[in-house]
Design an enzyme around this catalytic site. Sequence first.
Site, short mmCIF file in Angstrom:
data_model
loop_
_atom_site.label_atom_id
_atom_site.label_comp_id
_atom_site.label_asym_id
_atom_site.label_seq_id
_atom_site.Cartn_x
_atom_site.Cartn_y
_atom_site.Cartn_z
N ASP A 190 3.40 4.87 13.43
CA ASP A 190 3.72 4.92 14.86
C ASP A 190 4.45 3.65 15.30
O ASP A 190 5.39 3.71 16.09
CB ASP A 190 2.43 5.06 15.68
CG ASP A 190 1.56 6.19 15.19
OD1 ASP A 190 1.56 7.26 15.80
OD2 ASP A 190 0.88 6.00 14.16
N LYS A 196 0.14 22.96 -9.54
CA LYS A 196 1.09 22.30 -8.63
C LYS A 196 1.22 20.82 -9.00
O LYS A 196 2.33 20.28 -9.08
CB LYS A 196 0.61 22.44 -7.19
CG LYS A 196 1.44 21.70 -6.14
CD LYS A 196 2.80 22.33 -5.93
CE LYS A 196 3.42 21.95 -4.60
NZ LYS A 196 3.59 20.49 -4.38
N GLY A 219 -3.83 15.20 -3.50
CA GLY A 219 -3.08 16.10 -2.63
C GLY A 219 -1.60 16.04 -2.95
O GLY A 219 -0.97 14.99 -2.80
N THR A 220 -1.04 17.16 -3.41
CA THR A 220 0.39 17.17 -3.78
C THR A 220 1.19 18.06 -2.84
O THR A 220 2.05 18.81 -3.26
CB THR A 220 0.58 17.60 -5.25
OG1 THR A 220 -0.02 18.89 -5.45
CG2 THR A 220 -0.03 16.60 -6.20
N ARG A 233 8.01 3.87 14.15
CA ARG A 233 8.77 4.75 15.05
C ARG A 233 9.10 4.04 16.35
O ARG A 233 10.21 4.15 16.87
CB ARG A 233 7.96 6.02 15.34
CG ARG A 233 7.86 6.97 14.16
CD ARG A 233 6.82 8.05 14.41
NE ARG A 233 6.87 9.09 13.37
CZ ARG A 233 5.87 9.91 13.09
NH1 ARG A 233 4.73 9.83 13.77
NH2 ARG A 233 6.00 10.82 12.14
N SER A 261 -4.29 5.09 7.38
CA SER A 261 -2.89 4.70 7.57
C SER A 261 -2.63 4.25 9.00
O SER A 261 -1.66 3.53 9.28
CB SER A 261 -1.95 5.84 7.19
OG SER A 261 -2.25 7.02 7.92
N GLN A 274 -0.70 20.05 9.62
CA GLN A 274 -0.54 20.31 11.04
C GLN A 274 0.54 21.38 11.27
O GLN A 274 1.63 21.29 10.73
CB GLN A 274 -0.16 19.01 11.76
CG GLN A 274 -0.29 19.04 13.26
CD GLN A 274 -0.06 17.65 13.85
OE1 GLN A 274 0.02 16.66 13.13
NE2 GLN A 274 0.05 17.58 15.15
N HIS A 304 -4.03 7.30 15.95
CA HIS A 304 -2.78 7.88 15.44
C HIS A 304 -2.74 9.29 16.02
O HIS A 304 -3.16 10.26 15.40
CB HIS A 304 -2.79 7.91 13.91
CG HIS A 304 -1.62 8.66 13.32
ND1 HIS A 304 -0.31 8.32 13.57
CD2 HIS A 304 -1.58 9.74 12.50
CE1 HIS A 304 0.49 9.15 12.92
NE2 HIS A 304 -0.26 10.02 12.27
N ASP A 315 -7.90 8.79 11.77
CA ASP A 315 -8.92 7.82 12.20
C ASP A 315 -10.32 8.39 12.02
O ASP A 315 -11.23 7.71 11.54
CB ASP A 315 -8.68 7.43 13.66
CG ASP A 315 -7.28 6.89 13.89
OD1 ASP A 315 -6.98 5.79 13.39
OD2 ASP A 315 -6.47 7.58 14.54
N ARG A 353 -3.49 16.79 16.11
CA ARG A 353 -4.20 16.25 14.94
C ARG A 353 -5.70 16.52 15.05
O ARG A 353 -6.37 16.76 14.06
CB ARG A 353 -3.90 14.76 14.82
CG ARG A 353 -2.43 14.45 14.52
CD ARG A 353 -2.17 12.95 14.48
NE ARG A 353 -0.77 12.67 14.19
CZ ARG A 353 0.15 12.46 15.12
NH1 ARG A 353 -0.18 12.54 16.40
NH2 ARG A 353 1.40 12.18 14.78
#
Length: 309
Positions: free
Chosen positions: A152, A44, A14-15, A155, A147, A86, A179, A127, A92
């Site tokens: 979170d 891409k 995924g770029t 942050r 991840s 998103q 998440h 998740d 999400r």
Amino acid sequence: MAPPFKPNRVVVIGTGAVGTTTAYTLLLRRRMPELVLIDVNHQKALGEALDMNHGMPFAGGVKLWAGTYEDCRDADIIIVTAGASQKPGETRIDLLRKNISIFRDIIQKITKYNSHAILLIATNPVDILAYATLEISGFDRRRVIGSGTVLDSARFRYLIGKHKEIDPRSIHGSIIGEHGDSEVPVWSLANISGGIELGFNDEAREEIYQNTKNAAYEIINAKGATSYAIALALDRIVEAILSNEGAVLNVSTLLNNYNGVSDVFLGAPCIVDRSGVREVLKMPLSEEEQALFQQSAEKLKAEIAKLEL
């Protein structure tokens, strides 16, 4: 005779904004000798690889190319960032219907060539997609990692540090669970280095929590996508794996009787090393935090039950 040397290879699938920023971060920090970019839009990926390669006289030390799924064969870590992004006003969970079919195709293509790598999932809802990855791939649970709430938690620490006018690196605090909108702040264990209490009232706590939970929405509304901080979070996870650190990170992993929660991926403190998730560490949560954590799990399990995995 010694076996042939095999350099560490990381593949980023995924770029888009997250994938390219993650690849660039890994490149700048020279995390691995080989870095491969894969995208359904191969042009891409070629363009991104060429652009980064032109900076090698300044950075160097990494062989980087736009590849195909066959290049996953020798990968140690495969980071999946591909999928629908998103949109403003979209949660999400709203992304799930768009991304589950994309993921089924991606994971099947990966496992055609590789059964030994660590799969690091960043696509949202992370998740649920990490859970789906485990089911589709058949990999050992330790080697499928979301991840989670690593970002979170960062942050959370940043906002606490900003409020206290203290470097966030001196703040200890965790977000666990989804998440997403049901994430749980662990206020009972949050502190300043040395175990110093934060001394926040309920109003300050609620403000910091809401700003943590809604951070992605704010960024997406302002610039269209998050990229920099999640790239740094993924880089941190990659570092912990390749350096066999045994670092404690709030990644998303399959839980088994963790604070009353089983059979769902959620962010929780895990020991991360070359094997993937070596161990999930129990947190002494307050009764309220444990109830919220269980509610977060039930929310995601309800969504998983709708999927045909």
